[in-house]
Design a protein around this motif. Structure first.
Motif, short mmCIF file in Angstrom:
data_model
loop_
_atom_site.label_atom_id
_atom_site.label_comp_id
_atom_site.label_asym_id
_atom_site.label_seq_id
_atom_site.Cartn_x
_atom_site.Cartn_y
_atom_site.Cartn_z
N SER A 10 0.81 -1.14 -0.14
CA SER A 10 -0.12 0.17 -0.03
C SER A 10 1.02 1.68 0.18
O SER A 10 0.12 2.59 -0.05
CB SER A 10 -1.09 -0.25 1.40
N GLU A 17 0.98 3.67 -3.29
CA GLU A 17 -0.36 4.66 -3.14
C GLU A 17 0.36 5.85 -2.50
O GLU A 17 -0.15 6.46 -3.02
CB GLU A 17 -1.16 4.10 -3.41
N LEU A 18 -0.04 5.83 -1.11
CA LEU A 18 1.00 6.45 -0.22
C LEU A 18 1.75 7.16 -0.90
O LEU A 18 1.68 8.90 -0.08
CB LEU A 18 1.07 6.17 1.16
N SER A 44 2.54 8.22 -3.84
CA SER A 44 2.28 8.26 -4.78
C SER A 44 1.83 10.21 -4.51
O SER A 44 1.42 11.42 -5.11
CB SER A 44 1.20 8.35 -5.67
N ARG A 45 0.82 10.00 -3.38
CA ARG A 45 0.17 11.21 -2.95
C ARG A 45 1.25 12.01 -2.35
O ARG A 45 0.76 13.23 -2.10
CB ARG A 45 -0.49 10.58 -1.72
N TRP A 46 2.09 11.69 -1.69
CA TRP A 46 3.19 12.75 -0.76
C TRP A 46 3.69 13.35 -1.86
O TRP A 46 5.00 13.96 -1.03
CB TRP A 46 3.44 11.60 0.23
N GLY A 47 4.30 12.51 -2.92
CA GLY A 47 4.90 12.79 -4.31
C GLY A 47 6.57 12.89 -2.99
O GLY A 47 7.58 13.15 -3.80
N SER A 96 12.23 13.77 -4.24
CA SER A 96 11.33 14.53 -3.37
C SER A 96 12.42 14.99 -1.81
O SER A 96 13.25 15.30 -1.64
CB SER A 96 9.96 13.32 -2.58
N ALA A 144 8.92 14.19 3.16
CA ALA A 144 7.69 13.16 2.46
C ALA A 144 8.36 12.01 2.92
O ALA A 144 8.23 10.17 3.12
CB ALA A 144 7.18 13.66 0.62
N THR A 155 7.79 -0.46 -8.65
CA THR A 155 7.36 0.86 -8.29
C THR A 155 9.07 1.35 -8.73
O THR A 155 9.82 0.64 -8.66
CB THR A 155 6.82 1.71 -7.69
N ASP A 168 8.07 7.12 -12.90
CA ASP A 168 6.64 6.70 -13.64
C ASP A 168 5.88 5.79 -14.63
O ASP A 168 5.16 6.13 -15.32
CB ASP A 168 5.93 8.17 -13.98
#
Length: 583
Positions: free
Chosen positions: A308, A311-312, A314-317, A322, A326, A447, A452
């Motif tokens: 999981s 996805e997290l 990706s939300r936080w960048g 980064s 993050a 990933t 991306d």
């Protein structure tokens, strides 16, 4: 602070010789920890005789500064010795056999021994100075350990994000040297003004007193080996989580510093909490068992939620480039639960063994030395054996079972534990052994920290090696090759439509941009992909030398045969063999 500043800087300096793989990191880390263990073990033999522990502590800080300045000349001497003994090697230490890696392991131990041994001796001396009464044992030992580790957090982050980018390696080392010399001067001044420093030493070496706890063997005979295995398991976790987090935040010095700082933060918080709870031996014994169970439970829980995290992220960048926050947030989710428990083991173990204030110094030295030796073994075994052989899912099962086994062993030697807690721990261990079969986190492994790209097609190949995780998927007509989360190659199958340019084409032409007058060029790489389709328009003759890694070919003959067959079909390809199977 200075100790972890040095470690971060030394990682960069040793990278020039060792490379930047996980195996190289594990080697330097093992050498660093071995020096700490040796220093703690040596000082533990005479710390009870020291009349002025604060002054001796200051002298050790000065020796750390001198040893740190000698690291770079030592590396140059090691490089010359390597050429003299085994010659210049064509491959990095982790790409060939065991001779070259073992040489560098020994070299790292020699170069880092003096400064790291002095570092390891400082905590027992500070404990000898700070603990004056029996009531202060658990609390002050835990606080000293927590404060020392908190300084390590600031040293790691400061070196990676501020000093190294702004000052460079040598000047960063000078900052650490200046800090050590300042501490030496301060310790000398405090020694002269302190009346407590004139207390007489113990005339006899401190020993663990007889008690109801020492039935068949002494406490030391039981607890110290348990601390060694606990340290081993802790560093197995560190290597495991570092390899997995690298899929999301990369393997740069900034990513490594963020992971290490988060790991140390958990240890700081855990030891601070344990310092409030380690009031007596009974409480410490129960607490020690609880944190071993907690380490196993939290590690298993975190492993199950790894898929999981993409996805997290990706939300936080969160990625290789980064922001710090993050990446730190992802590291906290993975590392903090288990490290909180790991950090509590040291104060609990010291309080278990030390019955009186005068035993604080020798006991803390023994516990620290045994635990650190375990850390050395864990770093080396995880990098060379455990993670490559058991892979990620098997490693977390092995480590969690080891924690439960330590909890059971501790309960078995606790005289006031009834049969029910022991039986419960035994049943939990048996159930995990038989019924716990974790699967690799395929979504996480699919990933990339820098691109991306969808690597979650049909999985064709997955292998965890000593220094890399190689993964290949079928991307609907294209083979997508991934190494440690990095997009290595896109292999187009015969009959598939052409796809756009991008990074792989530019890698081929880059040498020609730098040297446009060249008549010939040679591209040496470790994958086959879009580079082979590059057509040069300036008449330059180009030879593509493909070097196929040993790990995938030795363990997956279908993949190896397919790759070699494709290479032989390509025009103007020069195939070279190193004489070893699979290369």
């Amino acid at each position: 602070l200075a100790a972890l500043l040095y470690q971060t800087a030394w990682m960069r300096q040793f990278a020039v010789v060792f490379g930047t793989s996980e195996l190289a990191v594990a080697t330097v880390l093992a050498a660093y920890m071995a020096g700490l263990a040796a220093g703690a073990a040596l000082v533990g033999r005479f710390v009870h005789r020291v009349r002025r522990p604060l002054f001796v502590y200051g002298v050790l800080e000065f020796c750390i500064a001198a040893g740190a300045l000698a690291v770079v000349p030592g590396l140059r001497a090691i490089r010359s010795l390597q050429i003299m003994l085994i010659g210049g090697q064509p491959e990095l230490p982790d790409a060939g056999g065991l001779a070259q890696p073992l040489f560098y392991v020994a070299a790292a131990f020699v170069v880092l021994f003096i400064p790291t041994a002095c570092m390891g001796a400082t905590l027992p001396l500070l404990t000898r100075f700070a603990v004056r009464t029996d009531q202060q044992l658990g609390r002050r030992v835990g606080v000293l350990y927590a404060v020392n580790t908190l300084g390590a957090v600031f040293g790691t982050l400061g070196a990676a994000f501020l000093l190294l980018p702004g000052l460079g390696l040598f000047r960063t080392t000078l900052v650490g040297v200046a800090a050590n010399v300042a501490i030496f001067a301060l310790a000398v001044l405090l020694t002269r003004s302190s009346k407590n420093e004139q207390s007489s030493p113990s005339t006899e070496p401190a020993a663990v007193p007889h008690s109801p706890f020492a039935t068949r063997w002494t406490l030391a005979h039981n607890v110290l080996p348990i601390m060694l295995i606990s340290g081993l398991t802790s560093f197995v976790y560190e290597v495991l989580w570092s390899r997995l987090l690298g899929q999301l935040i990369g393997g740069s010095v900034y990513a490594f510093a963020t992971m290490l700082a988060t790991f140390l933060t958990g240890i700081t918080l855990g030891s601070a909490v344990a310092s409030r709870l380690a009031r007596d031996r009974v409480t410490s014994w129960v607490g020690f068992i609880a944190v071993q169970v907690g380490t196993a439970a939290t590690s298993v829980a975190v492993f199950y939620i790894l898929d999981s995290l993409p996805e997290l992220a990706s939300r936080w960048g969160a990625s290789a480039d980064s922001s710090l926050w993050a990446s730190a947030g992802l590291c906290a989710i993975v590392l903090l639960p288990s490290t909180l428990c790991i950090g509590a083991t040291f104060p609990f173990a010291v309080r278990l063994l030390a019955g009186e204030a005068k035993e604080a110094g020798p006991v803390s030295a023994s516990v620290y030395a045994w635990n650190t030796v375990g850390g050395v073994c864990g770093a080396l075994l995880a990098g060379f054996v455990i993670v490559p052989e058991l892979e990620f899912a098997g490693t977390v099962k092995f480590a969690a079972l080891t924690n439960l086994g330590l909890a059971f062993a501790t309960a078995a030697i606790f005289p006031y534990f009834g049969w029910f807690p022991r039986a419960a721990l035994g049943v939990a261990s048996a159930l995990m052994l038989v019924g716990f079969h974790p699967q690799p986190p395929l979504k996480l492994l699919g990933t990339s920290p820098i691109a991306d790209v969808n690597y979650n097609g049909d999985l064709m190949f997955l292998r965890v090696g000593r220094s890399s995780t190689v993964r290949m998927t079928d991307g609907n007509g294209y083979y997508l090759l991934q190494n440690n989360g990095l997009p290595e190659a896109i292999v187009g199958l015969k009959g598939t439509p052409p796809f756009g340019g991008g990074l792989h084409r530019w890698l081929t032409a880059l040498p020609l941009v730098a040297r446009p007058q060249s008549g010939r060029s040679r591209l040496i790489q470790s994958h086959v992909g879009k580079d082979r389709e590059q057509r040069l328009t300036n008449g330059t003759e180009q030879r593509l030398v493909e070097k196929v890694g040993t790990e995938p070919l030795q363990k997956d003959s279908i993949f190896g045969e397919m790759l070699l067959r494709e290479l032989h079909k390509l025009p103007r390809i020069e195939m070279r063999s190193s004489g070893r199977p699979g290369v």
